[in-house]
Design a protein around this motif. Structure first.
Motif, PDB file in Angstrom:
ATOM      1  N   ALA A 105       0.825  -1.204   0.000  1.00  0.00           N
ATOM      2  CA  ALA A 105       0.000   0.000   0.000  1.00  0.00           C
ATOM      3  C   ALA A 105       0.862   1.258   0.000  1.00  0.00           C
ATOM      4  O   ALA A 105       0.546   2.242  -0.687  1.00  0.00           O
ATOM      5  CB  ALA A 105      -0.929  -0.005   1.221  1.00  0.00           C
ATOM      6  N   ALA A 106       1.950   1.252   0.756  1.00  0.00           N
ATOM      7  CA  ALA A 106       2.802   2.435   0.838  1.00  0.00           C
ATOM      8  C   ALA A 106       3.388   2.797  -0.523  1.00  0.00           C
ATOM      9  O   ALA A 106       3.559   3.980  -0.848  1.00  0.00           O
ATOM     10  CB  ALA A 106       3.929   2.197   1.847  1.00  0.00           C
ATOM     11  N   VAL A 107       3.721   1.772  -1.327  1.00  0.00           N
ATOM     12  CA  VAL A 107       4.261   2.028  -2.663  1.00  0.00           C
ATOM     13  C   VAL A 107       3.148   2.511  -3.584  1.00  0.00           C
ATOM     14  O   VAL A 107       3.316   3.481  -4.340  1.00  0.00           O
ATOM     15  CB  VAL A 107       4.935   0.754  -3.217  1.00  0.00           C
ATOM     16  CG1 VAL A 107       5.360   0.947  -4.664  1.00  0.00           C
ATOM     17  CG2 VAL A 107       6.149   0.384  -2.357  1.00  0.00           C
ATOM     18  N   ALA A 108       2.002   1.859  -3.536  1.00  0.00           N
ATOM     19  CA  ALA A 108       0.874   2.250  -4.388  1.00  0.00           C
ATOM     20  C   ALA A 108       0.413   3.671  -4.088  1.00  0.00           C
ATOM     21  O   ALA A 108      -0.029   4.393  -4.991  1.00  0.00           O
ATOM     22  CB  ALA A 108      -0.276   1.270  -4.204  1.00  0.00           C
ATOM     23  N   GLU A 109       0.529   4.086  -2.831  1.00  0.00           N
ATOM     24  CA  GLU A 109       0.064   5.418  -2.428  1.00  0.00           C
ATOM     25  C   GLU A 109       1.123   6.496  -2.584  1.00  0.00           C
ATOM     26  O   GLU A 109       0.856   7.672  -2.308  1.00  0.00           O
ATOM     27  CB  GLU A 109      -0.408   5.366  -0.970  1.00  0.00           C
ATOM     28  CG  GLU A 109      -1.625   4.468  -0.754  1.00  0.00           C
ATOM     29  CD  GLU A 109      -1.848   4.114   0.707  1.00  0.00           C
ATOM     30  OE1 GLU A 109      -1.071   4.615   1.567  1.00  0.00           O
ATOM     31  OE2 GLU A 109      -2.772   3.337   0.991  1.00  0.00           O
ATOM     32  N   GLY A 110       2.338   6.129  -2.987  1.00  0.00           N
ATOM     33  CA  GLY A 110       3.387   7.110  -3.194  1.00  0.00           C
ATOM     34  C   GLY A 110       4.107   7.538  -1.937  1.00  0.00           C
ATOM     35  O   GLY A 110       4.859   8.517  -1.942  1.00  0.00           O
ATOM     36  N   ARG A 111       3.900   6.800  -0.841  1.00  0.00           N
ATOM     37  CA  ARG A 111       4.615   7.132   0.393  1.00  0.00           C
ATOM     38  C   ARG A 111       6.016   6.512   0.413  1.00  0.00           C
ATOM     39  O   ARG A 111       6.865   6.900   1.223  1.00  0.00           O
ATOM     40  CB  ARG A 111       3.832   6.634   1.609  1.00  0.00           C
ATOM     41  CG  ARG A 111       2.505   7.352   1.829  1.00  0.00           C
ATOM     42  CD  ARG A 111       1.787   6.861   3.072  1.00  0.00           C
ATOM     43  NE  ARG A 111       1.209   5.538   2.903  1.00  0.00           N
ATOM     44  CZ  ARG A 111       1.529   4.473   3.623  1.00  0.00           C
ATOM     45  NH1 ARG A 111       2.470   4.557   4.556  1.00  0.00           N
ATOM     46  NH2 ARG A 111       0.927   3.315   3.413  1.00  0.00           N
ATOM     47  N   ALA A 112       6.260   5.570  -0.460  1.00  0.00           N
ATOM     48  CA  ALA A 112       7.548   4.890  -0.533  1.00  0.00           C
ATOM     49  C   ALA A 112       7.745   4.380  -1.948  1.00  0.00           C
ATOM     50  O   ALA A 112       6.792   4.282  -2.731  1.00  0.00           O
ATOM     51  CB  ALA A 112       7.609   3.729   0.465  1.00  0.00           C
ATOM     52  N   HIS A 113       8.977   4.069  -2.277  1.00  0.00           N
ATOM     53  CA  HIS A 113       9.254   3.431  -3.552  1.00  0.00           C
ATOM     54  C   HIS A 113      10.414   2.466  -3.385  1.00  0.00           C
ATOM     55  O   HIS A 113      11.177   2.538  -2.418  1.00  0.00           O
ATOM     56  CB  HIS A 113       9.542   4.451  -4.657  1.00  0.00           C
ATOM     57  CG  HIS A 113      10.719   5.341  -4.392  1.00  0.00           C
ATOM     58  ND1 HIS A 113      10.608   6.584  -3.801  1.00  0.00           N
ATOM     59  CD2 HIS A 113      12.041   5.190  -4.663  1.00  0.00           C
ATOM     60  CE1 HIS A 113      11.795   7.154  -3.713  1.00  0.00           C
ATOM     61  NE2 HIS A 113      12.689   6.330  -4.225  1.00  0.00           N
ATOM     62  N   VAL A 114      10.519   1.529  -4.333  1.00  0.00           N
ATOM     63  CA  VAL A 114      11.612   0.563  -4.304  1.00  0.00           C
ATOM     64  C   VAL A 114      12.875   1.241  -4.799  1.00  0.00           C
ATOM     65  O   VAL A 114      12.898   1.811  -5.889  1.00  0.00           O
ATOM     66  CB  VAL A 114      11.277  -0.660  -5.188  1.00  0.00           C
ATOM     67  CG1 VAL A 114      12.434  -1.654  -5.191  1.00  0.00           C
ATOM     68  CG2 VAL A 114      10.003  -1.338  -4.700  1.00  0.00           C
ATOM     69  N   GLN A 115      13.943   1.195  -3.987  1.00  0.00           N
ATOM     70  CA  GLN A 115      15.192   1.862  -4.367  1.00  0.00           C
ATOM     71  C   GLN A 115      16.336   1.327  -3.528  1.00  0.00           C
ATOM     72  O   GLN A 115      16.250   1.279  -2.297  1.00  0.00           O
ATOM     73  CB  GLN A 115      15.078   3.373  -4.172  1.00  0.00           C
ATOM     74  CG  GLN A 115      16.280   4.160  -4.669  1.00  0.00           C
ATOM     75  CD  GLN A 115      16.095   5.660  -4.496  1.00  0.00           C
ATOM     76  OE1 GLN A 115      15.556   6.106  -3.480  1.00  0.00           O
ATOM     77  NE2 GLN A 115      16.526   6.437  -5.473  1.00  0.00           N
ATOM     78  N   ASP A 116      17.407   0.947  -4.189  1.00  0.00           N
ATOM     79  CA  ASP A 116      18.585   0.469  -3.477  1.00  0.00           C
ATOM     80  C   ASP A 116      19.081   1.537  -2.504  1.00  0.00           C
ATOM     81  O   ASP A 116      19.041   2.743  -2.790  1.00  0.00           O
ATOM     82  CB  ASP A 116      19.688   0.126  -4.486  1.00  0.00           C
ATOM     83  CG  ASP A 116      20.946  -0.371  -3.809  1.00  0.00           C
ATOM     84  OD1 ASP A 116      20.951  -1.531  -3.359  1.00  0.00           O
ATOM     85  OD2 ASP A 116      21.913   0.413  -3.711  1.00  0.00           O
TER      86      ASP A 116
END
Length: 503
Positions: free
Chosen positions: A279-290
């Motif tokens: 949910a956090a990724v879908a909502e723009g609160r987080a993203h996948v990043q090394d």
């Protein structure tokens, strides 16, 4: 371990060439012919779905590996689609993912072993059979799959993709099973004393030119070079970036069942799962990043700067990870980020990644600074150049890259890197900062590029020591002023950063 979490980075299909064949059809649908034998071994004229003779996880892994070698596909793009199409989840998805990525990482060593076991060069073996043998050899040498199961399942697979080669496949795999991987390395690898690079290349499945480049970047330390190669062959961790102002990393870690990162103030480590479904990724609160990418972006954003500090520029922004973090930081500080991306589909990804943040996306060439009125010279306070590179620092995430890259790729890339860095130095105002970043430790992409571009700038350029701007206690940062991060030292991709101030 869960399969879909293995790759990180650009997850869109727009980033690669069509992976389903000449017509660009989507690979992995039931009944589609994605190899010359057809989806499940049927003739191309017969499009009826045929169930595989082997279990689905192995067959999906085979199809993904075949797509990589046949169509120049990318595993992180084709495998998730195949898993979805076949309804594989949980342990089955994890097994298919391990087989796919493990086989691709170890292809060089597997090919040497298959060549010896077959008594003929692996390149002379029919490609569908060759990929099946690679998959079988990986199971024999790198998994706990019983030898009889690895052999019989691979022979069953060959029966569907190369029916006339079942006896050959059985004989080759039985020969492979006569030694463990260390025994094969002892037999086939050059002497570590007389040819240390060749020994490391075969023992740890990397092309010799890449091993040599790593050793040079590590000051000739072959022991640490070996540790880097080992790390490259491990399943990479999944890192999230908790966007500042939008998510607290400790709370995010609790929410997703992860743990706060060791170095980046925004990093969260995941133990597995499908991060794109959070949910956090879908909502723009987080993203996948090394975590390494987070660290170098944060260095540029937090470095001391005299004068105005509201105009930031990301000159090579696609697919948007660093732009997302910089945009979130800019929002907290009343700044605005201009994100430039030359490829239209990647510019769309940047727009998606920065939605709701003070970011303007320009679909243009970053080298047009001064010629494009939206990219005036001497205007920006902080500029990031995350330059296109060989990607040698992220081989653990893109296992096929090590076999596709060639030394001949370097001249055009380094020319582009110098041009982009020169444009960035023109774009930044006097007293402003430029961060030059590559996900490669190759010295010609790092120190040589930075030295040449700064020498030709036409105005004074000062190197800023980036080490004090990284978290206290980070080991192995070297003598400065540039910084090279390493998987075996820091648990990150091998990110390089030079921080430059225009005089």
């Amino acid at each position: 371990m869960t399969g879909p979490s293995e790759p990180q980075g650009d997850r869109s299909r727009g980033g690669g060439r069509p992976t389903g064949g000449q017509r660009g059809e989507r690979p992995g649908r039931r009944g589609e012919g994605t190899s010359r034998e057809g989806r499940f071994g049927a003739d191309r004229r017969d499009r009826r779905p045929v169930r595989p003779a082997v279990d689905l996880p192995r067959h999906v892994a085979y199809q993904a590996i075949a797509a990589v070698h046949r169509d120049d596909a990318y595993a992180n793009l084709v495998l998730p689609a195949m898993l979805r199409d076949e309804g594989l989840t949980g342990r089955d998805a994890a097994f298919a993912t391990e087989l796919t990525y493990g086989t691709l990482r170890h292809t060089g060593t597997l090919d040497a072993i298959i060549t010896d076991a077959a008594g003929r060069d692996v390149q002379r073996i029919d490609p569908p059979v060759r990929d099946a043998l690679r998959l079988g050899a990986y199971q024999l040498l790198h998994t706990r799959v019983p030898a009889h199961a690895a052999v019989s399942s691979t022979v069953d697979l060959v029966r569907t993709v190369g029916p006339g080669a079942t006896g050959f496949a059985n004989a080759v795999l039985r020969e492979v099973a006569t030694r463990d991987v260390d025994g094969w390395v002892a037999k086939l690898a050059p002497s570590a004393e007389t040819d240390p690079i060749g020994h490391l290349a075969l023992a740890y499945s990397h092309p010799q030119w890449i091993v040599r480049a790593f050793a040079e970047a590590l000051g000739g330390d072959l022991g640490e070079t070996a540790r880097l190669l080992i790390e490259d062959n491990e399943r990479p961790p999944v890192h999230l970036c908790a966007r500042p102002g939008l998510a607290d990393p400790v709370e995010l870690a609790d929410e997703v069942g992860g743990a706060p990162g060791a170095f980046s103030p925004y990093a969260v480590y995941l133990s597995g799962g499908a991060p794109g479904e959070l949910a956090a990724v879908a909502e723009g609160r987080a993203h996948v990043q090394d975590e390494g990418s987070q660290l170098v972006a944060n260095v540029l954003a937090t470095a001391p700067l005299d004068g105005p500090d509201g105009r930031w520029l990301d000159l090579c922004a696609g697919p948007g990870g660093k732009a997302g973090l910089l945009g979130a930081l800019a929002a907290q500080r009343g700044a605005r980020l201009t994100a430039v991306e030359v490829a239209e589909h990647r510019a769309r990804l940047v727009t998606q990644a920065t939605r709701g943040l003070p970011v303007t996306v320009l679909n243009t060439d970053g080298r047009t600074v001064g010629a494009d009125p939206k990219l005036p010279e001497g205007h920006f306070d902080r500029v990031l150049v995350d330059a296109p590179c060989t990607g040698l620092g992220s081989l653990r995430r893109r296992p096929e890259s090590r076999w596709r890259r060639r030394p001949s790729d370097l001249p055009p890339l380094t020319r582009l890197q110098r041009e982009l860095l020169t444009a960035a130095l023109r774009a930044v105002r006097p007293g402003g900062l430029v961060g030059y970043v590559t996900c490669s430790p190759h010295t010609v992409e790092t120190h040589v590029t930075v030295t040449e571009a700064s020498r030709r700038a036409g105005f004074p350029i000062d190197f800023v020591d980036a080490r004090p701007l990284l978290p206290a206690g980070m080991p192995g940062l070297g003598d400065g002023p540039t910084v090279q991060l390493w998987p075996q030292r820091h648990g990150t991709d091998a990110m390089f950063m030079a921080l430059l101030r225009r005089g």
